[in-house]
Every structure is written in C-alpha cells, then in structure tokens.
Scaffold this active site. Structure first.
Site, PDB file in Angstrom:
ATOM      1  N   HIS A 241      -0.832  -1.852   4.844  1.00  0.00           N
ATOM      2  CA  HIS A 241      -1.476  -0.543   4.662  1.00  0.00           C
ATOM      3  C   HIS A 241      -1.294  -0.107   3.211  1.00  0.00           C
ATOM      4  O   HIS A 241      -0.237  -0.319   2.625  1.00  0.00           O
ATOM      5  CB  HIS A 241      -0.810   0.467   5.609  1.00  0.00           C
ATOM      6  CG  HIS A 241      -1.247   1.879   5.385  1.00  0.00           C
ATOM      7  ND1 HIS A 241      -0.428   2.842   4.829  1.00  0.00           N
ATOM      8  CD2 HIS A 241      -2.426   2.495   5.640  1.00  0.00           C
ATOM      9  CE1 HIS A 241      -1.089   3.991   4.762  1.00  0.00           C
ATOM     10  NE2 HIS A 241      -2.292   3.806   5.244  1.00  0.00           N
ATOM     11  N   ASN A 242      -2.350   0.494   2.621  1.00  0.00           N
ATOM     12  CA  ASN A 242      -2.278   0.935   1.210  1.00  0.00           C
ATOM     13  C   ASN A 242      -1.613  -0.143   0.350  1.00  0.00           C
ATOM     14  O   ASN A 242      -0.647   0.113  -0.375  1.00  0.00           O
ATOM     15  CB  ASN A 242      -1.499   2.249   1.090  1.00  0.00           C
ATOM     16  CG  ASN A 242      -2.311   3.423   1.622  1.00  0.00           C
ATOM     17  OD1 ASN A 242      -3.462   3.264   2.031  1.00  0.00           O
ATOM     18  ND2 ASN A 242      -1.724   4.602   1.623  1.00  0.00           N
TER      19      ASN A 242
ATOM     20  N   GLU B 199      -5.586  -3.690   2.196  1.00  0.00           N
ATOM     21  CA  GLU B 199      -6.422  -2.494   2.136  1.00  0.00           C
ATOM     22  C   GLU B 199      -6.768  -2.141   0.695  1.00  0.00           C
ATOM     23  O   GLU B 199      -5.915  -2.210  -0.190  1.00  0.00           O
ATOM     24  CB  GLU B 199      -5.683  -1.323   2.800  1.00  0.00           C
ATOM     25  CG  GLU B 199      -6.573  -0.101   2.958  1.00  0.00           C
ATOM     26  CD  GLU B 199      -5.845   1.075   3.607  1.00  0.00           C
ATOM     27  OE1 GLU B 199      -6.537   2.064   3.892  1.00  0.00           O
ATOM     28  OE2 GLU B 199      -4.621   1.011   3.814  1.00  0.00           O
TER      29      GLU B 199
ATOM     30  N   ASP C 247      -8.458   0.994  -1.389  1.00  0.00           N
ATOM     31  CA  ASP C 247      -8.883   2.399  -1.398  1.00  0.00           C
ATOM     32  C   ASP C 247      -9.714   2.595  -2.665  1.00  0.00           C
ATOM     33  O   ASP C 247      -9.146   2.688  -3.762  1.00  0.00           O
ATOM     34  CB  ASP C 247      -7.604   3.251  -1.454  1.00  0.00           C
ATOM     35  CG  ASP C 247      -7.727   4.483  -0.603  1.00  0.00           C
ATOM     36  OD1 ASP C 247      -8.862   4.883  -0.361  1.00  0.00           O
ATOM     37  OD2 ASP C 247      -6.695   5.052  -0.203  1.00  0.00           O
TER      38      ASP C 247
ATOM     39  N   HIS D 298      -4.531   5.868  -4.522  1.00  0.00           N
ATOM     40  CA  HIS D 298      -4.436   6.720  -3.339  1.00  0.00           C
ATOM     41  C   HIS D 298      -5.047   8.073  -3.696  1.00  0.00           C
ATOM     42  O   HIS D 298      -4.441   8.856  -4.428  1.00  0.00           O
ATOM     43  CB  HIS D 298      -2.966   6.856  -2.917  1.00  0.00           C
ATOM     44  CG  HIS D 298      -2.806   7.289  -1.491  1.00  0.00           C
ATOM     45  ND1 HIS D 298      -3.659   6.867  -0.490  1.00  0.00           N
ATOM     46  CD2 HIS D 298      -1.904   8.089  -0.887  1.00  0.00           C
ATOM     47  CE1 HIS D 298      -3.279   7.395   0.658  1.00  0.00           C
ATOM     48  NE2 HIS D 298      -2.219   8.148   0.453  1.00  0.00           N
TER      49      HIS D 298
ATOM     50  N   GLU E 163     -11.831   1.010   1.965  1.00  0.00           N
ATOM     51  CA  GLU E 163     -11.980   2.438   2.211  1.00  0.00           C
ATOM     52  C   GLU E 163     -12.783   2.952   1.022  1.00  0.00           C
ATOM     53  O   GLU E 163     -12.266   3.072  -0.088  1.00  0.00           O
ATOM     54  CB  GLU E 163     -10.604   3.101   2.300  1.00  0.00           C
ATOM     55  CG  GLU E 163     -10.671   4.392   3.076  1.00  0.00           C
ATOM     56  CD  GLU E 163      -9.297   4.993   3.279  1.00  0.00           C
ATOM     57  OE1 GLU E 163      -8.981   5.931   2.550  1.00  0.00           O
ATOM     58  OE2 GLU E 163      -8.557   4.512   4.145  1.00  0.00           O
TER      59      GLU E 163
END
Length: 751
Positions: free
Chosen positions: A307-308, A337, A339, A352, A386
């Site tokens: 994640h992230n 991931e 972003d 982020h 994302e």
C-alpha cells in the site's frame, strides 16, 4: 590470536577480484550534484569489513560489515546516481544498498573495468557469507569476538580479556565462575590462555548439552551413529518419510570426520552440522522452491501486495522514492500502488495527495519497476493506479507505460477470444497488469468499438482519503478519463462495490473492488461465505484505513481467511503484521503468490472461518511444541557495556478465530548465549491450512515493554516435525546471522 579472514575468502583464495578489493582504491562518493568527493575504500584482511576514509572530524575512518549490505547495483540504478550523474558515466557507477534504513552509498570508479571489479568482488564475498552454514557462521562469530577481546593483540588472553569476551558473547558470569573456566583451561599455569587452551575454552563455550543428549540416545554403534541409527532417528524423531539411501546421503553431505564417513557413520560433529543445515531447519525444504500449481486462474492465489508503495516512512511528511518500489519488489511484492497527480512541466508525479510527502516522477517509477520487477520472482506484477491527473497528463502516463514496459505490458486479453476467467500466474510470467478505471467493458475493446474520453467515478480509496475523517459525501467525485489510459486496463478494472448479489449478477470477472480495512473486516465477520464465493471468480483488494497516518498496519489474516487476494500492507513499516505477511509468502519460492486452499476455490464450499461446520477445511490437529534452547541472541542495548538479555520465547498462532493463540516461556536471567527452557506447550488446531506460526524472542523487562530480539513466521503446513532449528529475523525481516532457537515440534492428527 589467529586471524579469521578465511570466512570471507572461503573458496576465493587467489581470486583477482578479491585481491583487488584487499588492495583497495579511490572512488568518488556522490551525495548531490555539488557534493562529489574522492575517498579511499579498502576491504579489511578479515574479508568481512569494508573500510573507507572519512573527512568527518569525529569519524576519520569509517567501516561497515559486509553483513550489513543488502545488495550491490551496477550502473546508475539508485535514485541519487540517476539524479546527480550523466548517462555517459553509466558503466563507472555503482551503489551499495544497505539493510534497514541506512542510506545508500553511491559511488563512481575511475573506469568501467574498476567498477565491475568492485561489484563482482563484493558480490562474491556476499554470496560466500550467505552460503556459510550456521555452524561455520557461529564459529566465525565467536573467533571474531575473541579477537576483539584480545586487547593487546598478543594472541593470548588474560582473565580480564576473558571477561570482556564473555560480555561480547552475551554471557554474564560472576568472578568466581570466570576464574574457574580460566583455571580449567590454563593448563600451563601461565596466567594467560593461548593456542590449544583457547580452543579448549571455545569448546567449553560451544558445548550443546541438548544435542549431546539427542545424539547419545541414537548413537548405538561404538559411540557413533551408524547409517541404521541415523535412519532410526529420522523416522522416529523427525517423522520423515526417508529410506536408508537418504540417511547415507546425509552422512556423505554433512560428516566432517573422514574415518567416520568411510565407515558410513555420523560423528557428533557431523550430526551438529546436519542439525544446523536446511534439513534440520523448521521450514520444510520441499516448500522452499516453487512447489505449488501455478496454472490456476490468478484470483486463486494470495498475492503479496503493498500500500502507498512510494512512501519510505509515514503518510504525512515522509519522502516518496523510487527506492521504496525497488525494496518492495526485491521482497517479491507483486502488487504495488501508484498515487498519480499532475506535476510541473506536464510530467505526472507520484506522492500522497494533500500531504507534505515529497514527489517523484511517474516516468522514473515505471523505469525502476521495469528494472527490478522480476529480479526475485518471474510472476506478474500488478500496478494499482490511483489516478488524480488531468487528461493530458493521463495520456502521458499511458505513453510512459506503453513505451517503457513495452511487450511486458498486458494491453489486450491473452488469446483471440473474449476471456471468461483470469489467466494463470504461469501464463503471465514476466508481465505487468494495470489496475485502474476503464471507460467500457472488455468485450467492447475486442469488437474494436472506439470510445472517447468520459468521466468515471474516482477510486474508492482516493475518495476515502479526500473525506479525511469527514462524513461521506453522498455523491462520489468524478474524474475525466483518457481513453489511452483506459485501454491498458485489461484484467483489473476498478469498480465500486455495491454488495455481493450485485457483483454476482452485474460484474464481469475482471471487474474488481477495493475495500477499506474496516469495511472488509465487517464483511468478513457478517458475510464470510458470500465473500469467499465472491473471491472465487473476482479479485478483491484491501487497503489500510486513511487514519493510519503513521503507516501502521492491520492484521492480514482475517482477510486471507475469506479468500481476499490483494491484502495491501505498508511494506515500509516493520511490524508484526509485516512479519506475518513475510511468513505467508516465505514458501513457494518466495515468489509472491500462494495458492489458496481448495475450500476457498471450490464453488460447493460452505466454509465460514467463524462458524466451523464439518467440511474439507476441518482437519483437527494437536500441535506440540517444546522450546528447548536458543543460541547467540544479539545484545539489544549495544551501547551499555554491561547489558545482557533476559530472553523469553513466545509462540503465536494466527488463523481462524478458533485457532488464534499465544503462549510463552518464563524468562532466563542474563544469558543470551545459550539459554535453556525445556518448556512444553500444546495448541489445538482446527484449520491448519490457514494457520500461521510465529516465534517471538524478547528481552524481558519488568519496568517497561519487552524489547524484540528476533522473530520468525511461517505457515503451519510448512513446518517440519522433530528437532528443528528456527532462524531469527530482525524487526525489519533481515536474518540475524548466528542466532537461532532450537525446538521440538509435533503436528499430529487430534484424537
């Protein structure tokens, strides 16, 4: 005291690359475009330490252990070298990557040939260190400590030096006991120990009473183990399905005494060697390589997921880095991931959103992923996008994906017809899958229906982040999606979850949802069986709550219990949850894919982890564990000269709720070198295929939290019965070279 360069040299005597390192040479150390300084680097004679000059007033000479190096990368393969050097010096550059959080060392040699020699030499020594058996490792560890304790370097040890040595090896002895050992060994009454006396002293220290007892019980042939005795031990104690041929192979492989080997016998030293080798390890050697069927559809596997991934630390102000992707991929993480946000000069960036975390170029991340995705595993990598970008920058994202990943990018379904199920990890070897929004159904793409830009709802996780603790907005925010980016989403189309019935009737197999941890936990508790059936033909991704700004993790086990495949954790945060994740993906070649149990794949299954009815999942077992001893536990507080650990061992089972348990030994005062517990524990297991076993060794502290000394986690189904050594890992998951636990395990059918 004799030098111990033999450890690093082992088998490399006269090697030109090794000789080159021992002579040393000048390298340019690079920290920024402006900070580039010449430093002299050299391998020490012990072949385990690299020395270099430092211009820091307090640290004129810097050294670090080869053990601290994670890897050495040739070329401009680190973020620093990529940013601060020109492509023309590519072949002169290399980076030393350290374990843990220590910064990379970015270096440049005078020419490509020298750079190659540095990298080759370091690689050879590192693989040598890795290939040493635990027995050899512990020997070099002890001899090394003896040499450090020999203060005046006269190859003799006084009583004072002996006490210093005992503290180094983590043993507290009172003065009378120290004097006793000393007297016993000082046969020449010289007041110092030398040569054979030091060897005698070493033997006294490395004596393993518990191994002696086991060996004595089975060595029935002139005080040694015949091949028949060894076979008897393997069948009776180790519960292995072996033949006389296997016993003879073990003697051939591990026996150190040539006379015993000729007589087809195993001496006590040979037995100790065998016990320390992978055959004597807790992890079943048959489960170390890829041993599972890799031809099942992709959604039939648990997939190691991050994640992230871009974050090196916390979610609010930590640095974003391509290095974080490399570290995750090198740990065989198979879903990362990204972003994505609009960046300066029309170039999309990754960070982020709405926080102070630093930004990194999308293009650089894709390049790093391309270079490192398949170094430790050939199986497919999912890029979870994302997307917060405007259409123009989305087009550039699509361009970078297509041009950088080239043929490795899955940009159309495999085969010529519309698929009805996922391809297998085997069919997707070396491939990248994009997870993200798509403008139309997949069959429309196969029929060449042209689609124009349109709006789609934002990713569920993105919407969650934006709410940032406020009440959910009734209307999901929309973003405009470029058709170029939409077209590269094939098997992992993101859609919002509207219930299991809706998913069953309205969603295609490739349409997948992401669930916030709280939502997933709730579904797992209230609708476990429908959730398991949902995951039989679709993928589910779980992500940590947005409130975890410190990058903490949630327990992945309840998610695996209901068949969720992509259980995304913050890889950058060393934690119990990451230890469990590392243990889950330890077997099967540590390839990042683990085949789910049959009862999570069979449409007729009525499995519910919280309400255990009769079924193929219910295989009641009794798990007996005897914690016997530990060896060479590291000191926790290295700064305090007199600090010695008070170790205790805890065993934890994570699985279905009925199997969750934790039991621990008493603590032992002041002995990290060879503490002995001999304590027995019993666990009742209902669903062994979902159970994880974790060992934790802690330093007991009456006044505050116990400190972690080491840990090890693996699936219960990969545990070997009998007398076994358990390696220990640091909080970050790196092996602690000479430390270990010695246990007796028996997993048997319950009456």
């Amino acid at each position: 005291m004799e030098s111990n360069g033999t450890v690093g040299k082992h088998g490399l005597e006269g090697d030109p690359d090794l000789q080159f390192l021992l002579v040393g040479g000048e390298l340019i150390k690079i920290r920024s475009s402006a900070w580039k300084k010449i430093r002299f680097f050299k391998l020490q004679e012990d072949c385990k330490t690299l020395w270099y000059e430092s211009h820091n007033v307090f640290r004129r000479k810097q050294t670090f252990s080869i053990d601290d190096i994670d890897s050495v990368r040739m070329g401009r393969q680190s973020e620093g070298l990529n940013k601060h050097t020109q492509s023309s010096v590519e072949d002169q550059c290399f980076s030393i990557i350290f374990k843990g959080r220590k910064k990379n060392l970015d270096l440049m040699a005078a020419n490509g040939e020298e750079a190659k020699q540095w990298v080759n030499g370091l690689d050879k020594i590192m693989s040598n260190m890795l290939n040493l058996s635990r027995q050899q490792k512990s020997e070099h560890w002890i001899i090394n400590c003896m040499r450090k304790a020999d203060k005046n370097e006269d190859n003799k040890m006084t009583l004072k030096e002996l006490k210093h040595f005992l503290r180094q090896v983590n043993i507290e002895v009172d003065d009378t006991y120290a004097a006793e050992i000393f007297k016993k060994c000082d046969e020449s009454n010289s007041g110092t120990l030398e040569g054979s006396e030091i060897k005698h002293f070493y033997d006294l220290l490395t004596y393993r009473e518990e191994i002696d007892v086991i060996y004595g019980n089975y060595a029935r042939t002139d005080g040694q183990m015949s091949s028949r005795d060894l076979l008897n031990f393997l069948l009776t104690e180790q519960r292995e399905e072996v033949s006389m041929e296997d016993a003879l192979k073990l003697i051939e492989k591990h026996e150190v005494d040539e006379t015993a080997k000729q007589k087809k016998r195993m001496s006590k030293d040979g037995f100790l060697m065998y016990m320390h080798h992978e055959e004597g390890s807790i992890l079943n050697p048959a489960h170390k390589p890829v041993y599972q069927d890799m031809h099942q559809p992709l959604n039939h596997y648990y997939i190691s997921s991050s994640h992230n991934t871009y974050l090196m630390a916390d979610q609010l102000k930590g640095p974003s880095s391509t290095e974080a992707y490399i570290k995750a991929l090198m740990k065989s993480c198979r879903c990362v991931e990204l972003d994505c946000w609009d960046g300066a000069n029309g170039e999309p960036v990754i960070y982020h959103g709405y926080t102070l975390t630093s930004k990194v170029l999308f293009r650089d991340v894709i390049k790093a992923i391309k270079d490192f995705a398949f170094k430790t595993s050939d199986y497919p990598v999912i890029l979870s996008l994302e997307n917060h970008c405007t259409v123009d920058q989305q087009k550039l994202m699509a361009h970078h994906l297509i041009s950088i990943l080239a043929d490795a990018l899955v940009s159309k379904p495999l085969g010529n017809t519309m698929p009805t199920n996922f391809p297998s990890p085997e069919e997707l070897k070396g491939k990248f899958l994009i997870k993200g929004k798509r403008l139309n159904k997949l069959d429309a793409a196969l029929n060449n229906n042209v689609v124009e830009e349109d709006t789609v709802s934002e990713e569920d996780e993105a919407a969650d982040c934006k709410e940032n603790g406020q009440k959910a907005k009734s209307k999901k925010s929309k973003i405009k999606l470029a058709k170029e980016l939409s077209n590269v989403v094939i098997y992992c189309k993101s859609v919002h979850f509207n219930g299991f019935e809706h998913a069953k009737e309205m969603q295609a197999f490739y349409e997948m949802s992401s669930f916030k941890e709280s939502k997933a936990v709730n579904l797992a508790q209230t609708s476990a069986t429908p959730y398991i059936h949902h995951n039989m033909d679709k993928l589910s991704r779980i992500y940590p709550a947005g409130s975890r700004t410190d990058s903490s993790n949630y327990n992945p086990v309840p998610m695996w219990n209901v068949g969720c495949q992509i259980v995304a954790l913050n890889f950058q945060t060393p934690s119990k949850e990451m230890h469990i994740n590392q243990g889950r993906f330890l077997p099967n070649g540590a390839c990042g894919y683990i085949l789910k149990p049959e009862f999570q794949r069979s449409p007729s299954s009525q499995f519910d982890p919280s309400a255990l009815s009769k079924g193929p999942w219910l295989k009641k077992k009794t798990f007996n564990v005897m914690v016997i001893s530990a060896q060479q536990l590291p000191k926790i507080n290295k700064d305090k000269q007199k600090s010695i650990v008070d170790p205790l061992v805890r065993m934890e089972i994570y699985g279905v709720p009925a199997d969750n348990a934790s039991k621990e030994t008493h603590y032992i005062d002041n002995n990290g070198f060879n503490p002995m517990w001999n304590e027995k524990f019993t666990f009742d297991i209902h669903v062994p295929e979902l159970a994880m076993l974790r060992f934790v060794v802690e330093d007991y502290d009456a006044a505050s939290h116990n400190d972690l000394i080491g840990q090890y986690c693996l699936p219960l189904t990969s545990v070997q019965n009998g007398y076994r050594h358990v390696p220990l890992l640091t909080k970050r998951g790196d092996v602690i070279c000479s430390a270990g636990l010695f246990v007796h395990l028996m997993l048997i059918d319950a009456p």
